[in-house]
Design a protein around this motif. Structure first.
Motif, PDB file in Angstrom:
ATOM      1  N   LEU A 403     -14.134  -2.266 -15.451  1.00 54.21           N
ATOM      2  CA  LEU A 403     -14.907  -2.123 -14.409  1.00 54.21           C
ATOM      3  C   LEU A 403     -15.954  -1.161 -14.814  1.00 54.21           C
ATOM      4  O   LEU A 403     -17.309  -1.461 -14.483  1.00 54.21           O
ATOM      5  CB  LEU A 403     -14.015  -1.479 -13.433  1.00 54.21           C
ATOM      6  N   ARG A 404     -15.740  -0.213 -15.656  1.00 55.82           N
ATOM      7  CA  ARG A 404     -16.830   0.639 -16.315  1.00 55.82           C
ATOM      8  C   ARG A 404     -17.932  -0.235 -17.107  1.00 55.82           C
ATOM      9  O   ARG A 404     -18.926  -0.125 -17.005  1.00 55.82           O
ATOM     10  CB  ARG A 404     -16.472   1.506 -16.956  1.00 55.82           C
ATOM     11  N   ARG A 405     -17.202  -1.274 -17.814  1.00 61.03           N
ATOM     12  CA  ARG A 405     -17.930  -1.983 -18.583  1.00 61.03           C
ATOM     13  C   ARG A 405     -18.862  -2.990 -17.553  1.00 61.03           C
ATOM     14  O   ARG A 405     -20.202  -3.199 -18.048  1.00 61.03           O
ATOM     15  CB  ARG A 405     -17.177  -2.570 -19.668  1.00 61.03           C
ATOM     16  N   MET A 433     -12.218   1.769  -8.418  1.00 59.93           N
ATOM     17  CA  MET A 433     -13.832   2.018  -7.811  1.00 59.93           C
ATOM     18  C   MET A 433     -14.027   3.452  -7.675  1.00 59.93           C
ATOM     19  O   MET A 433     -15.100   3.923  -7.726  1.00 59.93           O
ATOM     20  CB  MET A 433     -13.862   1.132  -6.461  1.00 59.93           C
ATOM     21  N   ARG A 434     -13.139   4.274  -7.141  1.00 55.76           N
ATOM     22  CA  ARG A 434     -13.288   5.553  -6.885  1.00 55.76           C
ATOM     23  C   ARG A 434     -13.717   6.385  -8.223  1.00 55.76           C
ATOM     24  O   ARG A 434     -14.391   7.339  -8.294  1.00 55.76           O
ATOM     25  CB  ARG A 434     -12.269   6.296  -6.312  1.00 55.76           C
ATOM     26  N   GLY A 435     -12.869   5.755  -9.317  1.00 56.19           N
ATOM     27  CA  GLY A 435     -13.014   6.289 -10.751  1.00 56.19           C
ATOM     28  C   GLY A 435     -14.511   6.122 -11.247  1.00 56.19           C
ATOM     29  O   GLY A 435     -14.677   6.786 -12.424  1.00 56.19           O
ATOM     30  N   LEU A 436     -15.130   5.297 -10.676  1.00 54.68           N
ATOM     31  CA  LEU A 436     -16.709   5.297 -11.397  1.00 54.68           C
ATOM     32  C   LEU A 436     -17.526   6.522 -11.143  1.00 54.68           C
ATOM     33  O   LEU A 436     -18.447   6.563 -11.457  1.00 54.68           O
ATOM     34  CB  LEU A 436     -17.413   3.958 -10.611  1.00 54.68           C
ATOM     35  N   ASN A 437     -17.137   7.363 -10.051  1.00 54.50           N
ATOM     36  CA  ASN A 437     -17.723   8.578  -9.614  1.00 54.50           C
ATOM     37  C   ASN A 437     -19.267   8.174  -9.078  1.00 54.50           C
ATOM     38  O   ASN A 437     -20.282   8.672  -9.559  1.00 54.50           O
ATOM     39  CB  ASN A 437     -17.892   9.632 -10.831  1.00 54.50           C
ATOM     40  N   LEU A 438     -19.361   7.152  -8.252  1.00 57.26           N
ATOM     41  CA  LEU A 438     -20.731   6.712  -7.941  1.00 57.26           C
ATOM     42  C   LEU A 438     -20.592   6.711  -6.480  1.00 57.26           C
ATOM     43  O   LEU A 438     -19.511   6.611  -5.654  1.00 57.26           O
ATOM     44  CB  LEU A 438     -20.876   5.272  -8.048  1.00 57.26           C
ATOM     45  N   PRO A 439     -21.672   6.766  -5.734  1.00 58.47           N
ATOM     46  CA  PRO A 439     -21.638   6.671  -4.025  1.00 58.47           C
ATOM     47  C   PRO A 439     -21.082   5.512  -3.899  1.00 58.47           C
ATOM     48  O   PRO A 439     -21.574   4.210  -4.096  1.00 58.47           O
ATOM     49  CB  PRO A 439     -23.109   6.740  -3.585  1.00 58.47           C
TER      50      PRO A 439
END
Length: 495
Positions: A403-405, A433-439
């Motif tokens: 997901l990060r990539r 998705m929460r681990g992305l640290n994005l809104p």
């Protein structure tokens, strides 16, 4: 015999300095003279008839002199004079060190503007004169001849106090019509030929770059690839002429997809010009001549327990390995990934692995077995992410890494948001998705959970006389996606 040099690199020696008595005599004489002058002034003031008044006047004069000097220093800065293009290189900018805000009169903004003028001598000069009256600088200008009139596309730099409405009114008064204005950024400073060559290079290296290249070439638009055969195996019936076509008032562009089907580009707020149509068709022809291609390269990662995995780009050549992974996945895992009958999961793989509809990352073990897939799918003017990880390899961080990539690829492609469609019971996908640290934004649509991550700030909507830019919808993501042309198939994921 050694030669003496004027440059010494060794440590300096201690040199004995001679003491001169003449300097002491001069210093004593100066001291006695200063004492005598001070005594004479003191006697004159103390024993004179107006001594106290003279002291008061002297004090007032000194205070007034100090105040005048302070006022003069603040009004006349000692900074070096500014050049026509800005401050002298290396000079400090007033207010920068103290953190004060910039002078609003010196703040400028970039605008992209397109307007139609009459095809008559002097019409462009009148428009340029109106822009000059607003203190707007024309950085670049492109002309798109039409059957009636000429479309002029500008990159402008104007005062920060100038709004899009004010600019549009003055352009209309100068003879411009069908005006479209949008805020620009530093990337728009690249001239058109250089930008087109860069897009052609990206397209030549990667098949998946064609939709992105078209979007960057044509601006805000909705691009859908409609295959000749749907993922369920039924013909879509969509086709386009070999040379392409413009429809619906030149707001819809149809281009024949080299892989079969048609590429539809929609921009309802701004009709396409013949020049834009020719450039888009040239990119599609370049892609057709080069054939399918995926860039090489892979990354070897070590999992916490010590096992090594390889992450690489995947395409339709991995179809057999992906189907074998489906056979090893449980029905629950496939059900979380695909929102339809599990028996139909294999039908979507050929569509999902096609570079025309997005980018796919594959994870392989050291033995070469495919154990995970991550998809970044172009859904009109939006972008979807979807994951599938084999049961035996879940819970090891593979889904989060994919997901990060995928989000990094979305940022590289210029996407503003990415969304994932899953079920609320899929705690692994929600945690990833929460681990992305994005809104994040959460929405429930037809019993499914849609999580949208904002990967970069959105740009302001264009000004076009009340016309809005076309925005896609996620309705296709939760409906009968397999039958929807250009959609990504059922979504979800199991990290």
């Amino acid at each position: 015999m050694t030669q003496k040099s004027d440059t010494h690199v060794t440590a300096p020696k201690r040199v004995r300095r001679h003491h001169h008595w003449r300097r002491d005599v001069v210093e004593l004489a100066a001291l006695f003279t200063a004492v005598a002058v001070a005594d004479a002034v003191a006697n004159t003031i103390a024993h004179g008839p107006r001594g106290p008044y003279l002291l008061i006047v002297s004090a007032v004069v000194l205070v007034a002199t100090a105040a005048f000097h302070t006022w003069w220093s603040r009004r006349h800065s000692h900074a070096p004079p500014a050049t026509p293009d800005g401050p002298v290189p290396g000079a400090a900018v007033p207010g920068a060190a103290s953190g004060r805000a910039e002078d609003p009169a010196t703040v400028t903004v970039l605008w992209r503007m397109r307007t139609t003028v009459r095809d008559e001598p002097g019409s462009l000069a009148v428009l340029c004169g109106a822009l000059a009256g607003l203190r707007v600088d024309i950085l670049t200008l492109q002309t798109h001849p039409l059957a009636e009139g000429t479309v002029d596309e500008f990159l402008l730099r104007g005062p920060g106090s100038l709004s899009a409405d004010q600019l549009a009114r003055h352009v209309a008064a100068a003879g411009g019509s069908h005006t479209w204005i949008e805020r620009a950024d530093a990337h728009d400073l690249v001239d058109a030929p250089t930008r087109v060559l860069g897009l052609a290079t990206r397209t030549a290296l990667d098949t998946a770059e064609l939709p992105l290249a078209l979007r960057q070439l044509l601006g805000r638009c909705t691009i859908r690839s409609v295959p000749a055969v749907s993922p369920s195996g039924r013909p879509t019936g969509r086709t386009a002429p070999v040379e392409g076509a413009l429809e619906q008032g030149d707001t819809v562009m149809l281009l024949r997809d080299p892989h079969g089907g048609v590429i539809t580009v929609t921009r309802p707020y701004l009709p396409f010009t013949p020049t834009e149509f020719a450039r888009a068709r040239a990119l599609v022809e370049l892609d057709a001549r080069l054939g399918p291609r995926v860039p090489d390269g892979q990354d070897v990662l070590t999992l916490p327990e010590g096992a090594e995995i390889t992450v690489r780009r995947a395409d339709q050549g991995d179809l057999a390995a992906a189907r074998a992974m489906h056979d090893r996945c449980s029905e629950r895992t496939l059900g979380l990934r695909y929102h339809g009958p599990v028996i139909d999961a294999d039908r979507y793989l050929d569509h999902l692995l096609s570079p025309r509809f997005g980018r796919t990352l594959a994870v392989e073990t050291s033995s070469g077995r495919l154990v995970a897939l991550g998809h970044l799918l172009w859904d009109g003017d939006e972008t979807e992410v979807a994951l599938l990880v084999e049961d035996d390899w879940q819970g090891r961080g593979i889904g989060s890494e994919l997901l990060r990539r995928l989000v990094a690829l979305a940022v590289e492609a210029g996407c503003e948001n990415v969304y994932a469609v899953t079920q609320s019971s899929n705690t692994g996908m929600v945690a990833a998705m929460r681990g992305l640290n994005l809104p994040l934004d959460y929405q429930i649509e037809e019993g499914t959970l849609v999580i949208t991550a904002q990967v970069r700030p959105e740009r302001a909507a264009p000004h076009g006389g009340g016309l809005e830019a076309a925005h896609g919808t996620r309705a296709a993501a939760t409906g009968a996606v397999g039958e929807q042309a250009g959609a990504s198939g059922p979504q979800g994921g199991a990290p």
